[in-house]
Design a protein around this motif. Structure first.
Motif, mmCIF file in Angstrom:
data_model
loop_
_atom_site.group_PDB
_atom_site.id
_atom_site.type_symbol
_atom_site.label_atom_id
_atom_site.label_comp_id
_atom_site.label_asym_id
_atom_site.label_seq_id
_atom_site.Cartn_x
_atom_site.Cartn_y
_atom_site.Cartn_z
ATOM 1 N N MET A 1 1.062 -1.237 -0.045
ATOM 2 C CA MET A 1 0.082 0.181 -0.031
ATOM 3 C C MET A 1 0.840 1.391 0.125
ATOM 4 N N ALA A 2 0.927 1.815 -1.283
ATOM 5 C CA ALA A 2 1.889 2.908 -1.422
ATOM 6 C C ALA A 2 1.211 4.244 -0.666
ATOM 7 N N ILE A 3 2.268 5.328 -0.519
ATOM 8 C CA ILE A 3 1.937 6.628 -0.173
ATOM 9 C C ILE A 3 0.967 7.098 -1.251
ATOM 10 N N GLY A 4 -0.020 8.001 -0.784
ATOM 11 C CA GLY A 4 -0.670 8.615 -1.830
ATOM 12 C C GLY A 4 -2.074 7.899 -2.040
ATOM 13 N N VAL A 5 -2.261 7.799 -3.367
ATOM 14 C CA VAL A 5 -3.652 7.201 -3.651
ATOM 15 C C VAL A 5 -4.334 5.869 -2.783
ATOM 16 N N ASP A 6 -3.142 4.889 -2.920
ATOM 17 C CA ASP A 6 -3.522 3.693 -2.147
ATOM 18 C C ASP A 6 -3.996 4.058 -0.864
ATOM 19 N N GLN A 7 -3.209 4.731 -0.119
ATOM 20 C CA GLN A 7 -3.492 4.957 1.358
ATOM 21 C C GLN A 7 -4.805 6.016 1.500
ATOM 22 N N TYR A 8 -5.035 6.992 0.465
ATOM 23 C CA TYR A 8 -6.206 7.547 0.683
ATOM 24 C C TYR A 8 -7.520 6.600 0.293
ATOM 25 N N ALA A 9 -7.323 5.839 -0.740
ATOM 26 C CA ALA A 9 -8.674 4.820 -1.117
ATOM 27 C C ALA A 9 -8.730 4.100 0.196
ATOM 28 N N ALA A 10 -7.716 3.334 0.594
ATOM 29 C CA ALA A 10 -8.162 2.606 2.077
ATOM 30 C C ALA A 10 -8.497 3.460 3.151
ATOM 31 N N GLY A 11 -8.218 4.761 3.267
ATOM 32 C CA GLY A 11 -8.658 5.623 4.274
ATOM 33 C C GLY A 11 -10.326 5.810 4.038
ATOM 34 N N ILE A 12 -10.665 6.077 2.893
ATOM 35 C CA ILE A 12 -11.992 6.306 2.432
ATOM 36 C C ILE A 12 -12.957 4.914 2.795
ATOM 37 N N CYS A 13 -12.335 3.632 2.491
ATOM 38 C CA CYS A 13 -13.143 2.573 2.712
ATOM 39 C C CYS A 13 -13.280 2.533 4.238
ATOM 40 N N TYR A 14 -12.160 2.653 4.934
ATOM 41 C CA TYR A 14 -12.236 2.477 6.238
ATOM 42 C C TYR A 14 -13.199 3.557 7.079
ATOM 43 N N ARG A 15 -13.238 4.641 6.576
ATOM 44 C CA ARG A 15 -14.380 5.724 6.990
ATOM 45 C C ARG A 15 -15.679 5.344 6.695
ATOM 46 N N ARG A 16 -15.882 4.607 5.638
ATOM 47 C CA ARG A 16 -17.173 4.215 5.154
ATOM 48 C C ARG A 16 -17.523 2.908 5.739
ATOM 49 N N GLN A 17 -16.849 2.193 6.434
ATOM 50 C CA GLN A 17 -16.847 0.968 6.982
ATOM 51 C C GLN A 17 -17.045 -0.161 5.959
ATOM 52 N N GLN A 75 -11.374 -7.364 -11.381
ATOM 53 C CA GLN A 75 -12.652 -7.348 -12.391
ATOM 54 C C GLN A 75 -12.357 -5.800 -13.059
ATOM 55 N N ILE A 76 -11.810 -4.859 -12.615
ATOM 56 C CA ILE A 76 -11.727 -3.687 -13.074
ATOM 57 C C ILE A 76 -10.453 -3.050 -12.689
ATOM 58 N N CYS A 77 -9.890 -2.075 -13.300
ATOM 59 C CA CYS A 77 -8.839 -1.214 -12.764
ATOM 60 C C CYS A 77 -9.116 0.212 -12.778
ATOM 61 N N LEU A 78 -9.428 0.549 -11.631
ATOM 62 C CA LEU A 78 -9.226 2.215 -11.373
ATOM 63 C C LEU A 78 -8.134 2.809 -11.267
ATOM 64 N N ALA A 79 -7.521 3.697 -12.279
ATOM 65 C CA ALA A 79 -6.277 4.050 -11.922
ATOM 66 C C ALA A 79 -6.293 5.780 -11.550
ATOM 67 N N VAL A 80 -5.470 6.193 -10.779
ATOM 68 C CA VAL A 80 -5.067 7.697 -10.794
ATOM 69 C C VAL A 80 -3.877 7.597 -11.470
ATOM 70 N N TRP A 81 -3.860 8.306 -12.802
ATOM 71 C CA TRP A 81 -2.745 8.612 -13.394
ATOM 72 C C TRP A 81 -2.650 9.634 -14.525
ATOM 73 N N ASP A 82 -1.499 10.235 -14.400
ATOM 74 C CA ASP A 82 -1.367 11.450 -15.470
ATOM 75 C C ASP A 82 -1.014 11.029 -16.903
ATOM 76 N N PRO A 108 -5.344 13.176 -12.612
ATOM 77 C CA PRO A 108 -5.091 14.128 -11.684
ATOM 78 C C PRO A 108 -4.841 15.628 -11.862
ATOM 79 N N THR A 109 -4.203 15.632 -13.019
ATOM 80 C CA THR A 109 -3.558 16.975 -13.732
ATOM 81 C C THR A 109 -4.835 17.591 -14.482
ATOM 82 N N SER A 110 -5.380 17.069 -15.419
ATOM 83 C CA SER A 110 -6.749 17.459 -16.138
ATOM 84 C C SER A 110 -7.945 17.376 -15.596
ATOM 85 N N LEU A 111 -7.916 16.677 -14.483
ATOM 86 C CA LEU A 111 -9.169 16.275 -13.772
ATOM 87 C C LEU A 111 -10.167 15.285 -14.777
ATOM 88 N N VAL A 112 -9.890 14.931 -15.760
ATOM 89 C CA VAL A 112 -10.585 14.150 -16.641
ATOM 90 C C VAL A 112 -10.491 12.764 -16.144
#
Length: 118
Positions: A1-17, A75-82, A108-112
């Motif tokens: 679990m890398a710094i950044g998006v990996d930890q942010y995503a896990a944190g969202i899951c944790y907070r939403r139980q 089953q799907i890949c969700l990527a935060v990638w510039d 994350p650069t273009s927000l697309v």
């Protein structure tokens, strides 16, 4: 679990139980990080539904191996990638394509948000 998006995503899951599953490339992945990220990593690993550790300590290739394990179980890949042509994200996206996964990318650069299948 890398710094950044990996930890942010896990944190969202944790907070939403929501259960989340962690695949660690090595047990000491965090050891060279700033204290804030180390503490966050330890907390998120502690609260994960499952934790799989691939190696006791860092070995060459373990980060790509982690990506391969996650892709093989997805089953799907969700990527935060510039769109950069080097690094772990491009490796994961390339592997996900070869594995036949649907790939959704948030730039994350273009927000697309784009569907790489289109």
């Amino acid at each position: 679990m890398a710094i950044g998006v990996d930890q942010y995503a896990a944190g969202i899951c944790y907070r939403r139980q929501l259960p989340y599953h962690v695949v660690l490339p090595c047990a000491d992945q965090y050891r060279l990080w700033p204290d804030r990220w180390q503490q966050n990593w330890k907390f998120l690993v502690k609260h994960a539904a499952t934790v799989e550790t691939l190696h006791p300590s860092y070995v060459n290739g373990c980060l790509h191996q982690r990506n391969n394990v996650m892709i093989s179980r997805s089953q799907i890949c969700l990527a935060v990638w510039d769109g950069r042509s080097s690094g772990g994200t491009v490796h994961a996206v390339t592997k996900a394509r070869k594995h036949g996964l649907k790939i959704l990318v948030f730039n994350p650069t273009s927000l697309v948000i784009s569907d790489l299948d289109d």
